[in-house]
Design a protein around this motif. Structure first.
Motif, PDB file in Angstrom:
ATOM      1  N   GLU A 163      61.812   3.424  66.370  1.00  0.00           N
ATOM      2  CA  GLU A 163      62.580   2.969  67.531  1.00  0.00           C
ATOM      3  C   GLU A 163      62.148   1.588  68.012  1.00  0.00           C
ATOM      4  O   GLU A 163      62.767   1.025  68.903  1.00  0.00           O
ATOM      5  CB  GLU A 163      62.422   3.954  68.702  1.00  0.00           C
ATOM      6  CG  GLU A 163      62.866   5.361  68.398  1.00  0.00           C
ATOM      7  CD  GLU A 163      61.783   6.174  67.663  1.00  0.00           C
ATOM      8  OE1 GLU A 163      60.588   5.854  67.794  1.00  0.00           O
ATOM      9  OE2 GLU A 163      62.154   7.104  66.952  1.00  0.00           O
ATOM     10  N   CYS A 164      61.084   1.053  67.451  1.00  0.00           N
ATOM     11  CA  CYS A 164      60.557  -0.250  67.884  1.00  0.00           C
ATOM     12  C   CYS A 164      61.487  -1.385  67.483  1.00  0.00           C
ATOM     13  O   CYS A 164      62.229  -1.297  66.511  1.00  0.00           O
ATOM     14  CB  CYS A 164      59.195  -0.508  67.251  1.00  0.00           C
ATOM     15  SG  CYS A 164      57.817  -0.072  68.288  1.00  0.00           S
TER      16      CYS A 164
ATOM     17  N   ALA B 181      55.595  -8.305  72.572  1.00  0.00           N
ATOM     18  CA  ALA B 181      55.008  -8.105  73.900  1.00  0.00           C
ATOM     19  C   ALA B 181      53.535  -7.721  73.800  1.00  0.00           C
ATOM     20  O   ALA B 181      52.702  -8.235  74.556  1.00  0.00           O
ATOM     21  CB  ALA B 181      55.790  -7.042  74.661  1.00  0.00           C
ATOM     22  N   GLU B 182      53.198  -6.829  72.880  1.00  0.00           N
ATOM     23  CA  GLU B 182      51.800  -6.396  72.739  1.00  0.00           C
ATOM     24  C   GLU B 182      50.912  -7.533  72.244  1.00  0.00           C
ATOM     25  O   GLU B 182      49.828  -7.761  72.771  1.00  0.00           O
ATOM     26  CB  GLU B 182      51.704  -5.200  71.794  1.00  0.00           C
ATOM     27  CG  GLU B 182      52.413  -3.957  72.296  1.00  0.00           C
ATOM     28  CD  GLU B 182      51.903  -3.454  73.637  1.00  0.00           C
ATOM     29  OE1 GLU B 182      50.713  -3.643  73.964  1.00  0.00           O
ATOM     30  OE2 GLU B 182      52.709  -2.869  74.377  1.00  0.00           O
TER      31      GLU B 182
ATOM     32  N   VAL C   5      57.242 -12.760  64.541  1.00  0.00           N
ATOM     33  CA  VAL C   5      57.197 -11.305  64.355  1.00  0.00           C
ATOM     34  C   VAL C   5      58.323 -10.954  63.399  1.00  0.00           C
ATOM     35  O   VAL C   5      59.467 -11.347  63.606  1.00  0.00           O
ATOM     36  CB  VAL C   5      57.402 -10.533  65.682  1.00  0.00           C
ATOM     37  CG1 VAL C   5      57.457  -9.037  65.429  1.00  0.00           C
ATOM     38  CG2 VAL C   5      56.305 -10.870  66.670  1.00  0.00           C
ATOM     39  N   SER C   6      57.990 -10.218  62.336  1.00  0.00           N
ATOM     40  CA  SER C   6      58.993  -9.819  61.353  1.00  0.00           C
ATOM     41  C   SER C   6      58.778  -8.356  60.982  1.00  0.00           C
ATOM     42  O   SER C   6      57.755  -8.008  60.386  1.00  0.00           O
ATOM     43  CB  SER C   6      58.864 -10.696  60.108  1.00  0.00           C
ATOM     44  OG  SER C   6      59.729 -10.249  59.100  1.00  0.00           O
TER      45      SER C   6
ATOM     46  N   ASP D 193      42.618 -15.827  68.019  1.00  0.00           N
ATOM     47  CA  ASP D 193      43.542 -14.852  68.602  1.00  0.00           C
ATOM     48  C   ASP D 193      43.944 -13.797  67.591  1.00  0.00           C
ATOM     49  O   ASP D 193      44.161 -12.642  67.948  1.00  0.00           O
ATOM     50  CB  ASP D 193      44.788 -15.550  69.157  1.00  0.00           C
ATOM     51  CG  ASP D 193      44.511 -16.312  70.436  1.00  0.00           C
ATOM     52  OD1 ASP D 193      43.497 -16.013  71.107  1.00  0.00           O
ATOM     53  OD2 ASP D 193      45.308 -17.213  70.772  1.00  0.00           O
ATOM     54  N   GLY D 194      44.032 -14.179  66.325  1.00  0.00           N
ATOM     55  CA  GLY D 194      44.330 -13.200  65.278  1.00  0.00           C
ATOM     56  C   GLY D 194      43.272 -12.121  65.208  1.00  0.00           C
ATOM     57  O   GLY D 194      43.585 -10.927  65.157  1.00  0.00           O
ATOM     58  N   GLN D 195      42.006 -12.528  65.234  1.00  0.00           N
ATOM     59  CA  GLN D 195      40.923 -11.547  65.186  1.00  0.00           C
ATOM     60  C   GLN D 195      40.883 -10.711  66.452  1.00  0.00           C
ATOM     61  O   GLN D 195      40.657  -9.504  66.400  1.00  0.00           O
ATOM     62  CB  GLN D 195      39.575 -12.229  64.952  1.00  0.00           C
ATOM     63  CG  GLN D 195      38.449 -11.258  64.666  1.00  0.00           C
ATOM     64  CD  GLN D 195      38.738 -10.375  63.459  1.00  0.00           C
ATOM     65  OE1 GLN D 195      39.021 -10.856  62.373  1.00  0.00           O
ATOM     66  NE2 GLN D 195      38.687  -9.065  63.635  1.00  0.00           N
ATOM     67  N   LYS D 196      41.130 -11.327  67.604  1.00  0.00           N
ATOM     68  CA  LYS D 196      41.179 -10.580  68.859  1.00  0.00           C
ATOM     69  C   LYS D 196      42.287  -9.528  68.817  1.00  0.00           C
ATOM     70  O   LYS D 196      42.109  -8.407  69.287  1.00  0.00           O
ATOM     71  CB  LYS D 196      41.432 -11.522  70.041  1.00  0.00           C
ATOM     72  CG  LYS D 196      40.249 -12.360  70.437  1.00  0.00           C
ATOM     73  CD  LYS D 196      40.648 -13.252  71.611  1.00  0.00           C
ATOM     74  CE  LYS D 196      39.632 -14.318  71.887  1.00  0.00           C
ATOM     75  NZ  LYS D 196      40.094 -15.255  72.934  1.00  0.00           N
ATOM     76  N   ALA D 197      43.443  -9.899  68.254  1.00  0.00           N
ATOM     77  CA  ALA D 197      44.563  -8.959  68.169  1.00  0.00           C
ATOM     78  C   ALA D 197      44.216  -7.781  67.268  1.00  0.00           C
ATOM     79  O   ALA D 197      44.506  -6.629  67.604  1.00  0.00           O
ATOM     80  CB  ALA D 197      45.811  -9.670  67.647  1.00  0.00           C
TER      81      ALA D 197
END
Length: 81
Positions: A14-15, A22-23, A33-34, A56-60
């Motif tokens: 459903e995403c 957003a996350e 985002v793909s 930021d990639g590692q934080k995510a």
């Protein structure tokens, strides 16, 4: 559109791209985002996010791996490709 490509798995069917955006945007700037879809346009349960910086990639990855999004815990890791 960014420095780090991240694989996101176990995405609820459903995403939408906006849900994932957003996350990841809570962590830092997102380049793209793909979500992968089948030939009929349905979500296949995984996709990719590009973060604009390595930090930021590692934080995510650290913050979002196992986080529930629309009732399913997403799997987040650095992409192989």
């Amino acid at each position: 559109m960014g420095d780090v490509k991240i694989y996101v798995g176990n995405i609820a069917f459903e995403c939408h791209e906006d849900d994932i955006l957003a996350e990841f945007s809570r962590i830092g700037p997102v380049g793209d985002v793909s979500l992968v879809r089948d030939e009929e346009g349905r979500i296949r349960g995984f996709g990719f996010v590009t973060m604009r910086s390595k930090e930021d990639g590692q934080k995510a990855i650290d913050a979002l791996d196992g986080m529930p999004v629309r009732g399913r815990k997403i799997a987040v890791r650095e992409s192989n490709n």
